[in-house]
Design an enzyme around this catalytic site. Structure first.
Site, PDB file in Angstrom:
ATOM      1  N   TYR A   5      31.282  -3.929 -48.850  1.00  0.00           N
ATOM      2  CA  TYR A   5      31.064  -5.188 -49.585  1.00  0.00           C
ATOM      3  C   TYR A   5      31.928  -6.278 -48.969  1.00  0.00           C
ATOM      4  O   TYR A   5      33.117  -6.061 -48.739  1.00  0.00           O
ATOM      5  CB  TYR A   5      31.439  -5.014 -51.064  1.00  0.00           C
TER       6      TYR A   5
ATOM      7  N   GLU B  70      31.571  -9.996 -49.851  1.00  0.00           N
ATOM      8  CA  GLU B  70      31.184 -11.312 -50.392  1.00  0.00           C
ATOM      9  C   GLU B  70      32.138 -12.391 -49.884  1.00  0.00           C
ATOM     10  O   GLU B  70      33.353 -12.191 -49.871  1.00  0.00           O
ATOM     11  CB  GLU B  70      31.227 -11.289 -51.916  1.00  0.00           C
TER      12      GLU B  70
ATOM     13  N   ASP C 250      12.428 -25.289 -38.703  1.00  0.00           N
ATOM     14  CA  ASP C 250      12.360 -23.846 -38.960  1.00  0.00           C
ATOM     15  C   ASP C 250      11.785 -23.196 -37.706  1.00  0.00           C
ATOM     16  O   ASP C 250      10.572 -23.209 -37.477  1.00  0.00           O
ATOM     17  CB  ASP C 250      11.460 -23.595 -40.179  1.00  0.00           C
TER      18      ASP C 250
ATOM     19  N   THR D 202      14.659 -16.760 -37.757  1.00  0.00           N
ATOM     20  CA  THR D 202      14.711 -15.309 -38.015  1.00  0.00           C
ATOM     21  C   THR D 202      15.156 -14.616 -36.732  1.00  0.00           C
ATOM     22  O   THR D 202      14.972 -15.144 -35.636  1.00  0.00           O
ATOM     23  CB  THR D 202      13.341 -14.744 -38.430  1.00  0.00           C
TER      24      THR D 202
ATOM     25  N   LYS E   1      11.810 -11.776 -34.744  1.00  0.00           N
ATOM     26  CA  LYS E   1      10.540 -12.111 -34.073  1.00  0.00           C
ATOM     27  C   LYS E   1      10.806 -12.217 -32.569  1.00  0.00           C
ATOM     28  O   LYS E   1      11.164 -11.230 -31.964  1.00  0.00           O
ATOM     29  CB  LYS E   1       9.947 -13.378 -34.674  1.00  0.00           C
TER      30      LYS E   1
ATOM     31  N   ARG F 196      15.829  -7.265 -38.585  1.00  0.00           N
ATOM     32  CA  ARG F 196      15.148  -8.104 -39.582  1.00  0.00           C
ATOM     33  C   ARG F 196      16.181  -8.974 -40.289  1.00  0.00           C
ATOM     34  O   ARG F 196      17.153  -8.450 -40.847  1.00  0.00           O
ATOM     35  CB  ARG F 196      14.462  -7.175 -40.575  1.00  0.00           C
TER      36      ARG F 196
HETATM   37  C1  LIG Z   1       7.967 -20.440 -39.850  1.00  0.00           C
HETATM   38  C2  LIG Z   1       8.462 -19.293 -40.675  1.00  0.00           C
HETATM   39  N1  LIG Z   1       9.486 -19.490 -41.503  1.00  0.00           N
HETATM   40  C3  LIG Z   1       9.976 -18.517 -42.275  1.00  0.00           C
HETATM   41  C4  LIG Z   1       9.433 -17.249 -42.223  1.00  0.00           C
HETATM   42  C5  LIG Z   1       9.953 -16.229 -43.174  1.00  0.00           C
HETATM   43  O1  LIG Z   1      10.619 -15.190 -42.612  1.00  0.00           O
HETATM   44  P1  LIG Z   1      10.868 -13.868 -43.482  1.00  0.00           P
HETATM   45  O2  LIG Z   1       9.598 -13.093 -43.456  1.00  0.00           O
HETATM   46  O3  LIG Z   1      12.017 -13.222 -42.771  1.00  0.00           O
HETATM   47  O4  LIG Z   1      11.241 -14.301 -44.864  1.00  0.00           O
HETATM   48  C6  LIG Z   1       8.365 -16.969 -41.360  1.00  0.00           C
HETATM   49  C7  LIG Z   1       7.785 -15.629 -41.309  1.00  0.00           C
HETATM   50  O5  LIG Z   1       6.806 -15.344 -40.727  1.00  0.00           O
HETATM   51  C8  LIG Z   1       7.858 -18.026 -40.572  1.00  0.00           C
HETATM   52  O6  LIG Z   1       6.823 -17.848 -39.767  1.00  0.00           O
END
Ligand SMILES: Cc1ncc(COP(=O)(O)O)c(C=O)c1O
Length: 414
Positions: free
Chosen positions: A49, A51, A195, A221, A224, A230
Site C-alpha cells: 500500500y 497511498e 489525450d 495509456t 497500446k 495496462r
Molecule cells: C483516446 C482514448 N482515451 C482514453 C481511452 C481509455 O483507456 P482505458 O481503456 O485504459 O480506460 C482510450 C481507450 O481506448 C482511448 O482510445
C-alpha cells in the site's frame, strides 16, 4: 505458506496465450507487452500500500516503492519532454476523469470529438461519468476530407465557451494539429487536453508531433502503442501539477498499483531504446501497407489513408457490415473490431466499417511482405462472405503465426 495451484485459471491463461499466438491481432488498441513488463507485474510489489506520492506517503515501508515510482516519473517526463508526470492512473479513463476533476466544476463545458467520428466515451459520452457531470458539446470531421473540421471547432468554441477542449482520439488515422487547437483554446480561454492514449508510442519516438508545448495537460495509456502494462498517465505543466495530483489521489483513486507502476517504468525504458524507434517506424509502414493493399482491392479508406498505427476501412463497396466482417474474420483467426465510419448510417452495434491496427503484428516481427499477405486474406474472407473460406484461411493464418512466435518459452512455468 501453503500454495495451491489454481489449475482452472492457469489452464485458461495458457489458452489465452495460445489464442494470442495463433491469431493475427489487428485490434489497434492492443499490443503484446514484453516478458519483462509482464513479469514485473507478477511480483510482490502488488502487496504494497502506498497511498500518496513518492516521499510523501500515508503508509510506512514505502522506501523501495518510492524509488520505483520516482524512476517511473522521471523516465516518463523525459520521454514526452514534460514538466510534470503522474504515473498512478489505473487506466486512460481514470486519467481523463482526474483531469476534469482537477480543472472543471460540475456543469462546466467540455468540447470534444463525437464518438462516431473517432472520440472516446471518457470525452463526455452520456453513458460515462464525464457526460453526467459536465455539459458536453462536440465537433466532428469534415464530410469531404474526413479530417478535423477546425472551422467547426472554432465556431462551437466561440459560441459555447468551453472550459476545456479535448483533442486525441480512439479512431482517427491522421496527425493531430495541436498548435491550431491551442490557438482556438487561447481565443476562448480554455484549457487544452491532448489525450494521446492511442499514439503514445508514436509521440514518444517522434513519428507524431508532441502535444507539448501546446497542450496544458496530456493524458495517455501505457498498454497500446507504448507496449507496456495496462494503465494510464497524466502529464502537465508545472503550474497544474498540484491540482492534477490531488484530483487523482485522493480525488479519484486510492492506493496506487505499485507492480503496474514498476512495469510502466520498465516499458518507459524500453521505449527509450533505439529498437523501439525502429519498431514504431515499422508499425506505421505496416499500417500504411495494410491500408494501401485494401484500397487497391477496391475498399475505401476513411480520409484516404493513414499517418498512424490504425486505419478505418469502409466496407460498403463490398456490401458487408462491420459486424459481419468482424465475425467472419474472427473465424479466420484475424481479430479486428467493427467500427463506425464517419457519417455512418448504421448503428454502432452493426457499423459500416472495421478498424485495423498494426502494433501487435509488428511486435511479432512482421513487415510489409506479411502485411500484403494479411490484407489479401482479409479481402478473400470478406469478399467471399463465406464461413468455409474463413476456415480455409484460418489454416494459412496458423502457418503464418507459427513463423512469428511472440512469447516462445517465456511462460512455460505456468
Ligand atoms: C483516446 C482514448 N482515451 C482514453 C481511452 C481509455 O483507456 P482505458 O481503456 O485504459 O480506460 C482510450 C481507450 O481506448 C482511448 O482510445
Amino acid at each position: 505458506m501453503e500454495h495451491i495451484k489454481d489449475n482452472e485459471i492457469y489452464e485458461l491463461i495458457k489458452k489465452e496465450i495460445k489464442r494470442q499466438e495463433e491469431n493475427l491481432i489487428l485490434i489497434a488498441s492492443e499490443n503484446h507487452a514484453s516478458p519483462h513488463v509482464l513479469k514485473t507485474m507478477g511480483t510482490p510489489l502488488s502487496n504494497k500500500y502506498a497511498e500518496g506520492y513518492p516521499f510523501k506517503r500515508y503508509y510506512g515501508g514505502c522506501e523501495v516503492v518510492d524509488e520505483i515510482e520516482h524512476i517511473a516519473i522521471e523516465r516518463l517526463k523525459k520521454l514526452f519532454n514534460a514538466e510534470h508526470a503522474n504515473v498512478q492512473p489505473h487506466s486512460g479513463t481514470q486519467a481523463n476523469l482526474a483531469v476534469y476533476l482537477a480543472l472543471l466544476k460540475p456543469g462546466d463545458t467540455i468540447l470534444s470529438m463525437k464518438l462516431p467520428h473517432g472520440g472516446h466515451l471518457s470525452h463526455g459520452h452520456k453513458v460515462n461519468a464525464a457526460g453526467k457531470y459536465y455539459r458536453v458539446v462536440q465537433y466532428g470531421v469534415r464530410k469531404d476530407t474526413e479530417t478535423i473540421d477546425f472551422d467547426q471547432v472554432r465556431d462551437i468554441a466561440k459560441r459555447e465557451r468551453p472550459k476545456i477542449i479535448i483533442c486525441g482520439y480512439s479512431a482517427y488515422p491522421r496527425q493531430i494539429d495541436f498548435k491550431t487547437f491551442r490557438e482556438i483554446a487561447d481565443e476562448v480561454g480554455a484549457y487544452l487536453l491532448a489525450d494521446i492514449a492511442h499514439i503514445t508510442g508514436i509521440v514518444a519516438t517522434g513519428f507524431h508531433p508532441n502535444p507539448f508545448p501546446y497542450a496544458h495537460v496530456v493524458t495517455g495509456t501505457t498498454h497500446k502503442t507504448l507496449r507496456g502494462p495496462r494503465g494510464g498517465f497524466i502529464l502537465s505543466t508545472k503550474e497544474l501539477a498540484e491540482k492534477i495530483d490531488k484530483a487523482l489521489f485522493p480525488g479519484m483513486q486510492g492506493g496506487p498499483l505499485m507492480h503496474v507502476i514498476a512495469a510502466k517504468a520498465v516499458c518507459f525504458k524500453e521505449a527509450m531504446e533505439p529498437e523501439f524507434k525502429t519498431y514504431i517506424e515499422q508499425v506505421i509502414k505496416n499500417s500504411r501497407k495494410l491500408a494501401d493493399v485494401l484500397k487497391e482491392k477496391g475498399l475505401r479508406i476513411v480520409s484516404g489513408g493513414t499517418d498512424t498505427h490504425l486505419s478505418l476501412i469502409d466496407l460498403r463497396p463490398l456490401g458487408i457490415t462491420g459486424k459481419e466482417a468482424e465475425d467472419l474474420l474472427g473465424i479466420a483467426g484475424i481479430v479486428v473490431n467493427k467500427n463506425t465510419i464517419t457519417f455512418d448510417e448504421k448503428p454502432p452495434t452493426i457499423t459500416s466499417g472495421i478498424r485495423i491496427g498494426s502494433p501487435c503484428v509488428t511486435t511479432r516481427g512482421m513487415k510489409e511482405k506479411e502485411m500484403e499477405v494479411i490484407a489479401n486474406y482479409i479481402y478473400e474472407v470478406i469478399s467471399s462472405r463465406s464461413e468455409d473460406k474463413a476456415k480455409e484461411i484460418k489454416q494459412k493464418v496458423k502457418e503464418l503465426t507459427d513463423k512469428f512466435p511472440i512469447y516462445k518459452d517465456s511462460f512455460n512455468d505456468l
